[in-house]
Scaffold this active site. Structure first.
Site, short mmCIF file in Angstrom:
data_model
loop_
_atom_site.label_atom_id
_atom_site.label_comp_id
_atom_site.label_asym_id
_atom_site.label_seq_id
_atom_site.Cartn_x
_atom_site.Cartn_y
_atom_site.Cartn_z
N SER A 72 0.81 -1.22 0.00
CA SER A 72 0.00 0.00 0.00
C SER A 72 0.85 1.27 0.00
O SER A 72 2.02 1.26 0.41
CB SER A 72 -0.92 0.02 1.22
OG SER A 72 -1.74 -1.12 1.22
C1 LIG Z 1 -3.38 -3.77 -0.62
S1 LIG Z 1 -2.95 -5.42 -0.34
C2 LIG Z 1 -2.33 -5.43 1.31
C3 LIG Z 1 -1.20 -4.48 1.56
C4 LIG Z 1 -0.43 -4.74 2.81
N1 LIG Z 1 -1.19 -4.66 4.02
C5 LIG Z 1 0.83 -3.87 2.92
O1 LIG Z 1 1.52 -4.03 3.92
O2 LIG Z 1 1.13 -3.06 2.04
C6 LIG Z 1 -4.49 -6.23 -0.15
C7 LIG Z 1 -4.40 -7.70 0.11
O3 LIG Z 1 -5.65 -8.16 0.59
C8 LIG Z 1 -5.74 -9.52 0.25
N2 LIG Z 1 -7.12 -10.00 0.41
C9 LIG Z 1 -8.19 -9.73 -0.38
N3 LIG Z 1 -9.28 -10.36 0.07
C10 LIG Z 1 -8.92 -11.04 1.19
C11 LIG Z 1 -9.60 -11.87 2.11
N4 LIG Z 1 -10.90 -12.15 1.97
N5 LIG Z 1 -8.91 -12.40 3.14
C12 LIG Z 1 -7.58 -12.13 3.29
N6 LIG Z 1 -6.89 -11.34 2.45
C13 LIG Z 1 -7.53 -10.79 1.42
C14 LIG Z 1 -5.22 -9.56 -1.18
O4 LIG Z 1 -4.79 -10.86 -1.54
C15 LIG Z 1 -4.09 -8.53 -1.13
O5 LIG Z 1 -2.85 -9.16 -0.99
#
Ligand SMILES: C[S@@+](CC[C@H](N)C(=O)[O-])C[C@H]1O[C@@H](n2cnc3c(N)ncnc32)[C@H](O)[C@@H]1O
Length: 408
Positions: A72
């Protein structure tokens, strides 16, 4: 010579200045964590300058044209960590945190913030992402973050309660499992979509409900798995789309030919300073217009279409808009004079002047009312109408969300 330390210092200085420009104050411990964690270790293969751009989310996985995972953007992470810490008396030290969505970077910042007596668990639905997060966290020296591969819609550690759950994917609803895993007085920070517009809400648990503490404008990749929600785009001109929330219906034919009709522009006649939080105005418009018009929608547009003058939206990534009896109206780009601005509306269709005037009247009410900011409560889906607080009710799958405006 460009060094990671130099770029990191410049990035954090920029983030602090960005907070000040928005009227926010970065907490010293959040600033210290941002200065400590080497972001480039979570963005291998990306140029150092890109890794340290404060406004840049580094995409780590695409599915077709869609971004499904990223590290992010620092500005957004900084604001959400600040929201989380502000929602607790005494900040995050010693807290136990569950992060939904794992890139590694935010988890390591959290690790810095909770200190040795706290803990961080991060969960991601995608095994590629968790594998990558484990490797990056180990390389950066944060091997004590627990990484779990699961759909966060379900309970992650059924017998455990977390002080903070911080969600880093765009949610449409709040599943029961998140509330069940929160300690009493715990905090959920979640990018939650209401009326097609996403805000990062910091919500405190009070019994079986959540009550908002703060909210910020944000954008995230969409939630996948059981909590995935459909968002559709209908083209109304080349590069101009209406974003429809779950359940909203509209046909391309019903909106074809709207924009070529003459444009009416109406101004509110107000003079606002640059710090004015227009994201709050947008939710105000959503609440008030949705009670009056056939359909409240969100307009988005490609830069080329804005440059070509096809539309002049306030924000091309998501501007409040209304369809009513064959007339289309939306909040228009700002008019600046001497460092202050006026807000207005554009409309096309048989009743364009009245539609633009209706939208602008709500803008004047918001300004006259002291620019109130939105507040939110999340209650269980089974809550009877009589037990709901006053406000605009949005029924989701697992919850009833009630939106109100804090008096100024
Ligand atoms: C923007 S990224 C996370 C960024 C991260 N927190 C960082 O440190 O930059 C969003 C993540 O959410 C995950 N995601 C989406 N739906 C999800 C779910 N139902 N359960 C767990 N993870 C999920 C995606 O696979 C993706 O890797």
């Amino acid at each position: 010579m460009v060094t990671s330390e130099g770029l990191r210092a410049a990035m954090v200085d920029g983030l602090v200045a960005d907070h000040v420009a928005k009227g926010l104050t970065m907490r010293p411990e959040v600033e210290a964590a941002l200065r400590a964690v080497p972001r480039e270790l979570y963005t291998p293969g990306v140029a150092l300058e890109e890794a340290y751009r404060g406004d840049n989310a580094v995409i780590t996985k695409r599915r077709g044209a869609e971004t499904v995972s990223s590290v992010s953007a620092p500005w957004l992470i900084a604001e959400m960590l600040g929201q989380a810490a502000d929602a607790f008396d005494g900040g995050l030290l010693g807290r136990h945190v569950l992060e939904v969505g794992s890139g590694g970077y935010n988890a390591s910042l959290l690790r810095e913030l909770v200190g040795p007596s706290g803990s961080v668990t991060t969960v991601d639905i995608d095994p590629d992402v968790t594998e990558r997060a484990v490797a990056c966290l180990a390389a950066a020296g944060y091997g004590d973050v627990t990484v779990v591969c699961a759909d966060a819609e379900q309970l992650i550690e059924p017998r455990r309660r977390f002080d903070l759950i911080i969600v880093t994917a765009g949610a449409w609803d709040v599943p029961e499992s998140w509330i069940a895993q929160l300690a009493e007085d715990g905090v959920l920070v979640v990018p939650l979509r209401t009326f097609g517009m996403t805000r990062s809400w910091a919500l405190r648990r009070v019994g079986d409900r959540l009550v908002s503490h703060s909210q910020r404008l944000c954008g995230f990749v969409a939630m996948q798995g059981a909590g995935a929600h459909e968002m559709r785009y209908v083209d109304i001109a080349d590069g101009v789309h209406l974003r429809l929330d779950e359940g909203e219906q509209i046909t391309a034919e019903s909106v074809a030919g709207l924009l070529p009709q003459p444009r009416e522009q109406v101004w509110a006649g107000v003079s606002l300073p640059p710090r004015t939080v227009l994201a709050d105005l947008d939710l105000w418009l959503a609440v008030h217009l949705s009670a009056e018009v056939d359909q409240f929608v969100v307009l988005s547009a490609q830069q080329e279409s804005v440059d070509a003058g096809v539309v002049a939206p306030a924000w091309r990534f998501g501007t409040p808009a209304a369809l009513h009896e064959g007339t289309f109206s939306y909040r228009s780009a700002l008019a600046w004079t001497d460092g202050r601005f006026d807000v207005g509306a554009c409309a096309h269709g048989p009743d364009a002047a009245a539609a633009a005037e209706r939208m602008v009247a709500h803008m004047r009410d918001w300004v006259d009312g002291g620019e109130p900011s939105p507040a939110l409560q999340v209650l269980p889906a089974a809550t009877p109408d009589g037990d709901l607080p006053a406000g605009t009710v949005l029924d989701k799958r697992h919850s009833r969300v009630v939106l109100t405006f804090n008096p100024a």
